[in-house]
Enzyme design. Structure first.
Site, PDB file in Angstrom:
ATOM      1  N   ASP A  78       0.814  -1.225   0.000  1.00 15.24           N
ATOM      2  CA  ASP A  78       0.000   0.000   0.000  1.00 15.24           C
ATOM      3  C   ASP A  78       0.846   1.273   0.000  1.00 15.24           C
ATOM      4  O   ASP A  78       2.002   1.285   0.392  1.00 15.24           O
ATOM      5  CB  ASP A  78      -0.961   0.020   1.200  1.00 15.24           C
ATOM      6  N   GLU A 135      -0.529  -1.962   5.088  1.00 16.54           N
ATOM      7  CA  GLU A 135       0.403  -1.920   6.225  1.00 16.54           C
ATOM      8  C   GLU A 135       0.266  -0.618   6.991  1.00 16.54           C
ATOM      9  O   GLU A 135       0.468  -0.580   8.204  1.00 16.54           O
ATOM     10  CB  GLU A 135       1.846  -2.098   5.739  1.00 16.54           C
ATOM     11  N   GLU A 136      -0.066   0.468   6.267  1.00 15.26           N
ATOM     12  CA  GLU A 136      -0.037   1.810   6.860  1.00 15.26           C
ATOM     13  C   GLU A 136      -1.235   2.059   7.776  1.00 15.26           C
ATOM     14  O   GLU A 136      -2.187   2.734   7.412  1.00 15.26           O
ATOM     15  CB  GLU A 136       0.022   2.883   5.769  1.00 15.26           C
ATOM     16  N   HIS A 360       7.789   8.651   4.532  1.00 11.36           N
ATOM     17  CA  HIS A 360       6.565   9.459   4.655  1.00 11.36           C
ATOM     18  C   HIS A 360       6.801  10.926   4.289  1.00 11.36           C
ATOM     19  O   HIS A 360       6.024  11.794   4.699  1.00 11.36           O
ATOM     20  CB  HIS A 360       5.943   9.340   6.064  1.00 11.36           C
TER      21      HIS A 360
HETATM   22 ZN   LIG Z   1       5.145   3.787   6.358  1.00 12.70          ZN
HETATM   23 ZN   LIG Z   2       6.542   1.136   5.423  1.00 14.33          ZN
END
Ligand SMILES: [Zn+2]
Ligand SMILES: [Zn+2]
Length: 390
Positions: A78, A135-136, A360
């Site tokens: 993702d 995952e996020e 990020h």
């Molecule tokens: Zn991340």
């Molecule tokens: Zn990551």
């Protein structure tokens, strides 16, 4: 020939795949295009492929020899709700969405490992290639586990890898024990009695109770935790009132708690609750306390971490493998897999975080030079885990 040189011919093909995924990012549980790309690639290699596990998850099954042992390798698919600021040709084509955590690279490295394993199935057992959604923060690992991942694909251990900006490209960090923290949230509402600001004795002030709570919460880490343990308690929101001359009737506080162990996590939750209730009592306000658990700590098991370090040394050289790096207070969905199976999650250096190339950040990009190193690591790890074909 070094292990990296063996897989280097895959680099151009993998770079093209990685950049295609980067240009077409998808948010948690919406990874339809990415999952289909992954599944088709696995099928093109003749790999038994299972779609739709835990939503958009995909599992590929690669067999070598006749051994009955099995291990899992995991990549995440993702992207994040961030508007990309990079202007290179493979920049995101989707407004407000980008691969700012390198999951495009993780997915592609596992596809590369699939190619390498199929080309040279010199291992004795089964490898499950796990491509997980979300995952996020959305818990794609839990979705796959609840959808029967470990029942349908029984494996003795599971392994993960995350790129790490700020670490030299292709270096490895392998932790024994905790590598990433838990991430929990709390919401507290103090309810008092509103009044004229000039007549506080006619009301019960929740702002003062909230302020007392913020101060008191600072003593949890300093006075309640064993000083050798690590923990963070951060109050990140404090909302109350709208006027100069009004004592509001409520104050709302929110924040996050990070730890590396289940015991510390329990202790901090209990401590926060006790503190909120005690302060409410002493200030004569009502309190509503909510604690929501997010990802647990990611804790590598010792034997598996040692195997990962050996495989990394064989690939990159012992001077490029570090086993003494401090863990990160960030959190990772892989933690849930490690609650069910032994295993380890390693970091692979993405190079210096220059120009905002940090996780990020809207200027992040996965470093394609790392790809052959990651692919060689996965292949070597499988060989060491399952042994050579007899
Ligand atoms: Zn991340
Ligand atoms: Zn990551």
């Amino acid at each position: 020939m070094s292990l990296i040189e063996h897989v280097r011919p895959l680099k151009n093909k993998l770079t093209a795949i990685r950049r295609d995924i980067h240009a077409h990012p998808e948010l948690a549980f919406q990874e339809h295009r990415t999952a289909e790309l992954v599944a088709r690639h696995l099928e093109s290699l003749g790999i038994e492929t299972h779609r739709g596990i835990g939503g958009t998850g995909v599992v590929g099954v690669v067999r070598g020899g006749h051994g009955l042992r099995a291990v899992g390798l995991r990549a995440d698919m993702d992207a994040l709700p961030i508007t990309e600021r990079n202007t290179f040709a493979h920049a995101s084509t989707v407004a407000g969405c980008m691969h700012a955590c390198g999951h495009d690279g993780h997915t592609t490295m596992l596809l590369g490992a699939a190619e390498a394993l199929v080309a040279k199935p010199h291992f004795d057992g089964t490898v499950y290639l796990i491509f997980q959604p979300a995952e996020e923060g959305e818990g794609g690992a839990v979705a796959m586990i609840e959808d029967g991942l470990f029942d349908r694909f029984p494996m003795e251990a599971v392994f993960g890898m995350h790129n790490w900006p700020g670490m030299e490209a292709g270096n490895f960090a392998v932790h024994t024990g905790p590598v990433m923290a838990s991430a929990d949230r709390f919401d507290i509402r103090f309810t008092g009695v509103g009044a004229h600001a000039a007549m506080p004795h006619l009301g019960v002030d929740p702002v003062v109770a909230g302020a007392a709570f913020v101060q008191a919460a600072q003593t949890l880490v300093s006075r309640v935790l064993d000083p050798i343990e690590a923990g963070v308690v951060s109050v990140t929101q404090f909302h109350a009132g709208e006027a100069y001359n009004v004592i509001p009737d409520r104050a709302e506080l929110c924040g996050t708690v990070r730890t590396f162990s289940a015991e510390v996590r329990d202790r901090l939750e209990q401590g926060l609750r006790q503190m909120a209730e005690g302060i409410a009592l002493s200030h004569g306000v009502q309190v509503d306390f909510q604690f929501r658990r997010g990802y647990p700590p990611t804790v590598n098991t010792a034997a598996e971490a040692a195997l990962c370090a050996e495989a990394a040394r064989a690939v990159a050289g012992s001077e490029r493998v570090f086993t003494d790096r401090r863990p990160s207070m960030g959190a990772e969905d892989f933690a849930y897999f490690l609650q069910h199976k032994p295993g380890a999650y390693v970091w692979i250096g993405n190079g210096p975080g220059e120009g905002g190339c940090t996780l990020h950040n809207p200027n992040y990009d996965f470093n394609d030079e790392v790809m052959p190193v990651g692919v060689a690591y996965w292949s070597e790890l499988v060989r060491r885990l399952l042994g050579a074909v007899k």
